[in-house]
Scaffold this motif. Sequence first.
Motif, short mmCIF file in Angstrom:
data_model
loop_
_atom_site.label_atom_id
_atom_site.label_comp_id
_atom_site.label_asym_id
_atom_site.label_seq_id
_atom_site.Cartn_x
_atom_site.Cartn_y
_atom_site.Cartn_z
N MET A 44 12.01 5.65 -12.38
CA MET A 44 11.37 5.35 -11.09
C MET A 44 10.19 4.75 -10.89
N VAL A 45 9.08 4.94 -12.11
CA VAL A 45 7.83 4.23 -12.11
C VAL A 45 8.05 2.85 -12.18
N ILE A 46 8.86 2.32 -12.95
CA ILE A 46 9.18 0.88 -13.39
C ILE A 46 9.56 0.31 -11.95
N ALA A 47 10.73 0.95 -11.40
CA ALA A 47 11.25 0.30 -10.26
C ALA A 47 10.21 0.23 -8.92
N ALA A 48 9.36 1.35 -8.97
CA ALA A 48 8.36 1.30 -7.85
C ALA A 48 7.21 -0.04 -8.12
N ASN A 49 6.87 -0.06 -9.51
CA ASN A 49 6.22 -1.09 -9.74
C ASN A 49 6.66 -2.59 -9.33
N PRO A 77 0.92 -1.19 0.09
CA PRO A 77 -0.09 0.00 0.16
C PRO A 77 0.94 1.20 0.14
N ILE A 78 1.69 1.50 -1.13
CA ILE A 78 2.60 2.70 -1.17
C ILE A 78 2.43 3.11 -2.54
N ILE A 79 2.04 4.20 -2.66
CA ILE A 79 2.03 5.09 -3.91
C ILE A 79 3.28 5.95 -3.78
N GLN A 80 4.24 5.49 -4.98
CA GLN A 80 5.39 6.56 -5.15
C GLN A 80 4.69 7.98 -5.77
N ALA A 81 4.93 8.97 -5.21
CA ALA A 81 4.22 10.18 -5.74
C ALA A 81 4.85 10.58 -6.92
N SER A 124 3.93 6.37 -10.38
CA SER A 124 3.12 7.31 -10.71
C SER A 124 3.98 8.37 -11.63
N MET A 125 3.40 8.62 -12.64
CA MET A 125 4.12 9.21 -13.64
C MET A 125 3.44 10.64 -13.87
N PRO A 126 3.94 11.88 -13.57
CA PRO A 126 3.33 13.10 -13.59
C PRO A 126 3.26 13.67 -15.12
N ALA A 127 2.37 14.43 -15.37
CA ALA A 127 2.06 14.69 -16.70
C ALA A 127 2.30 16.37 -16.90
N ALA A 128 1.89 16.94 -15.60
CA ALA A 128 1.86 18.30 -15.84
C ALA A 128 2.98 19.03 -16.54
N ALA A 129 4.25 18.58 -16.29
CA ALA A 129 5.25 19.36 -17.03
C ALA A 129 5.94 18.76 -18.26
N GLN A 173 1.09 7.69 0.54
CA GLN A 173 1.61 8.23 -0.95
C GLN A 173 2.95 8.98 -0.38
N ILE A 174 4.24 8.41 -0.75
CA ILE A 174 5.36 9.10 -0.52
C ILE A 174 6.18 9.77 -1.55
N GLY A 175 6.86 10.77 -1.47
CA GLY A 175 7.40 11.64 -2.49
C GLY A 175 8.69 12.09 -2.07
N THR A 176 9.22 12.94 -1.07
CA THR A 176 10.62 13.38 -0.86
C THR A 176 11.47 12.16 -0.68
N ALA A 177 10.91 11.25 -0.13
CA ALA A 177 12.00 9.90 0.24
C ALA A 177 12.49 9.41 -1.08
N TYR A 178 11.89 9.63 -2.08
CA TYR A 178 12.39 9.29 -3.39
C TYR A 178 13.14 10.13 -4.20
N LEU A 179 13.23 11.34 -3.86
CA LEU A 179 14.06 12.37 -4.54
C LEU A 179 15.41 12.14 -4.47
N LEU A 180 15.81 11.30 -3.41
CA LEU A 180 17.36 10.94 -3.40
C LEU A 180 17.75 9.62 -3.86
N THR A 181 16.66 8.97 -4.77
CA THR A 181 17.20 7.83 -5.45
C THR A 181 17.90 8.08 -6.75
#
Length: 353
Positions: free
Chosen positions: A32-37, A18-22, A44-49, A240-248
């Motif tokens: 990152m998405v593939i590895a979380a999967n 039950p973890i969503i990579q933000a 989660s793939m962000p589309a906004a940018a 949902q976890i975001g910041t922890a993934y920024l240093l991967t």
Amino acid sequence: MSTWPDTRILDLLGIDVPIIQAPMAGATTAQMVIAANEAGALGSMPAAALSIEQLRDALSTIRQASTRPINVNFFCHQPPEADDARDRRWKDLLQPYYRELGADFDAPTPVTNRAPFNEAACEVVEAFRPEVVSFHFGLPEKSLLDRVKATGAKVLSSATTVEEAIWLEQHGCDAIIAMGLEAGGHRGMFLSDDLNSQIGLMALVPQIVDAVSVPVIAAGGIADARGIAAAFALGASAVQIGTAYLLTPEATVSPSHHHALRHAQASETALTNLFTGRPARGIVNRVMRELGAINPLAPAFPRAGGALLPLKAKDEAGFSNLWAGQAVGLRHPFATRELTTWLAEQALSRLSR
């Protein structure tokens, strides 16, 4: 893993932990998405940018590498009307920095953009049929949302207040992301622009859990097993976890951002509207300290960032957004897959005691 105390999100989204990579625009990569999967979480793939072509390329890469469920995240704000006078006042405020850094003040101001969910984005959803589609800043218009749901996708969106959570459930969300004040990046607020309405995760989650019938996902300030266990104790069905993934190694962050992430403490983040025009949490830097993290002269989202781009090119650390949540001090030396697995195993161990 079948011993989680609440499996509603696992069942709803077809994931194992039950973890969503933000979805973090600018930092999240297809890798990152593939590895979380691969670790059983929801990538989660962000589309906004991204342009539509870039989004298609990213989703093609993910689909070729993984058959597991994925989430595609979209902003659904209304683009602002042009306000040249406000733009000029904002750039005039920045003029001393242009002079100091040797940037060309008289050159045309660059344009920054965050694309909202629209017809073209909806066609991408219909073509790739992601298992989950999530939104930020509410939901898109009903005709587009109906088309998303017709693909079979489960719909998520962020709520920063109980009122927003109730609205999202009433308008068709399958689960609610409860976004605490601790969270990094843009606040998902959409029913009000009053920052006084924003509350911390520990107070927010149980109140949203009590107010809606759909599962709740806790987001904000969670970066280790203690935070995950606490979220479940508050009634959440996932995190949902975001910041922890920024240093991967799978994250794409600038050298200045990476340095700040490695050295900042929780007390060194703040909400700011300087970089885009909407409140977002990042690590405090020079421009935030000197202009005030929230400045009323900043143009409406997403126009504020354009005038800062020439300054960012001269001094990245002082004039770029260094998004991070209040859990920035909880650092882990793992790649995305290992981090996700470690978080899940440690959280299960705590929850099973």
